[in-house]
Design an enzyme around this catalytic site. Sequence first.
Site, PDB file in Angstrom:
ATOM      1  CG  ASP A 100      -5.740  -9.738   4.071  1.00 46.34           C
ATOM      2  OD1 ASP A 100      -5.553 -10.294   2.968  1.00 46.34           O
ATOM      3  OD2 ASP A 100      -5.322  -8.601   4.323  1.00 46.34           O
ATOM      4  CG  HIS A 159      -7.053  -4.896   2.443  1.00 42.02           C
ATOM      5  ND1 HIS A 159      -6.633  -5.892   3.312  1.00 42.02           N
ATOM      6  CD2 HIS A 159      -8.095  -4.279   3.047  1.00 42.02           C
ATOM      7  CE1 HIS A 159      -7.383  -5.865   4.403  1.00 42.02           C
ATOM      8  NE2 HIS A 159      -8.283  -4.907   4.262  1.00 42.02           N
ATOM      9  CG  HIS A 201      -2.008  -0.992   1.211  1.00 43.09           C
ATOM     10  ND1 HIS A 201      -2.852  -1.173   0.139  1.00 43.09           N
ATOM     11  CD2 HIS A 201      -2.383  -1.905   2.157  1.00 43.09           C
ATOM     12  CE1 HIS A 201      -3.701  -2.157   0.423  1.00 43.09           C
ATOM     13  NE2 HIS A 201      -3.438  -2.618   1.633  1.00 43.09           N
ATOM     14  CG  ASP A 225      -3.514  -8.173   1.239  1.00 41.73           C
ATOM     15  OD1 ASP A 225      -4.584  -7.628   1.571  1.00 41.73           O
ATOM     16  OD2 ASP A 225      -2.555  -8.301   2.013  1.00 41.73           O
TER      17      ASP A 225
END
Length: 397
Positions: free
Chosen positions: A265, A178, A140, A176
Amino acid sequence: MDSRTLWIQTEQSGRYLFSDEHPFHPVRLALTENLLKHGGALDPSAGENPAPFAEAEAIVESIHRADYVATVRSLSAGSPEPSAIAAAERYGLESGGDTPYFPGMHEASVAVAAGSIAAAVAVMSGKAERALHLAGGLHHAFPDRASGFCVYNDAAAAISALRDRFQARVLYVDTDVHHGDGVQWFFYTDPNVFTLSIHETGKFLFPGSGFTHERGDSSGYGACLNLAMEPYTEDDSWLDCFAEAVERAALAFKPDIIVSQHGCDAHAFDPLAHIHCSMRIYREMPRMLRSLADRHAGGKWVALGGGGYDHWRVVPRAWSLLWLEMTGHPLLASIDGAPDGGPLPAGWPDAATMLKPDGPLPTTWLDDVAAWTPMPRRAEISEKNKKMLELALQHIG
């Protein structure tokens, strides 16, 4: 077992710690290593050291803006100057935020990048076919600011090293939950870096991006693919979309090397997202990526860690399955031969870590999904994902 796979040491990266209460905690690394040792699958003393600090720092400085790096350095002091603290929020590092500054932050963040750079260089230079750096995957971070628990973007640093030193064409695959936004935007106009991210749709989850219309820009148009999955997606739909997307991307792009990010996740137990997958996807995705690398990139595959916030029940199993696949460990035969993957090694965990959570820990490698409450709207969710995939793949040859 294949000895052509390198384990990158994580001791120095373990200093990347915001606080003992922060969800992004290196206890995940300790628990994974502990599980692998109990399974006879890891000898950490045989691991590869990260790249030299000065080398990694130079690459970090080349991809991140100078004022941002200077602020990170200033905030890394035990007692930062008031001027640095005043600037923290502007750079995504405010105390109390997702990515708060901490003592030694610059050094720890460079150490993470050093591990990922070492993995990439070792594989591309022919020292190894595959390499794993579980402390990496800080996807990120942006050139000019921190975001989502990520200070410096080690994945972008590793890819930059591959481009600068070897002129390699890099397929980056982000699993991921995200969206891998930082890596995407680093290379959004670069036709030699293809970024593919499968994640929960940004309509409902941080960072609010990663939609199918994000396809790259300028000469990089077409070298970006996003799979924005519906909340409560389960294993079959997730894996069907992933399998078709990575195959199409590799066929069209023809990479020299694959770099993958393995945040774990998207599991139903994870507290920070809404996807309802089981441990099965963390067995199958590495298998697909190894096959993809063997068929399309001369076997060259670099894997990084990432998110994952059920520290005890999910992360150790998921990351261990990744390493077992990368090394072709004999344990895989028994795992694949049992519906629940068979029992975890006796005695795990006995790592010297924080206290275990309340409630039982898993006893098998995979999950007994038959005991889970079925998701409502399964058919509707799967159909939405299928239509999303068709739209996402329109620009892939």
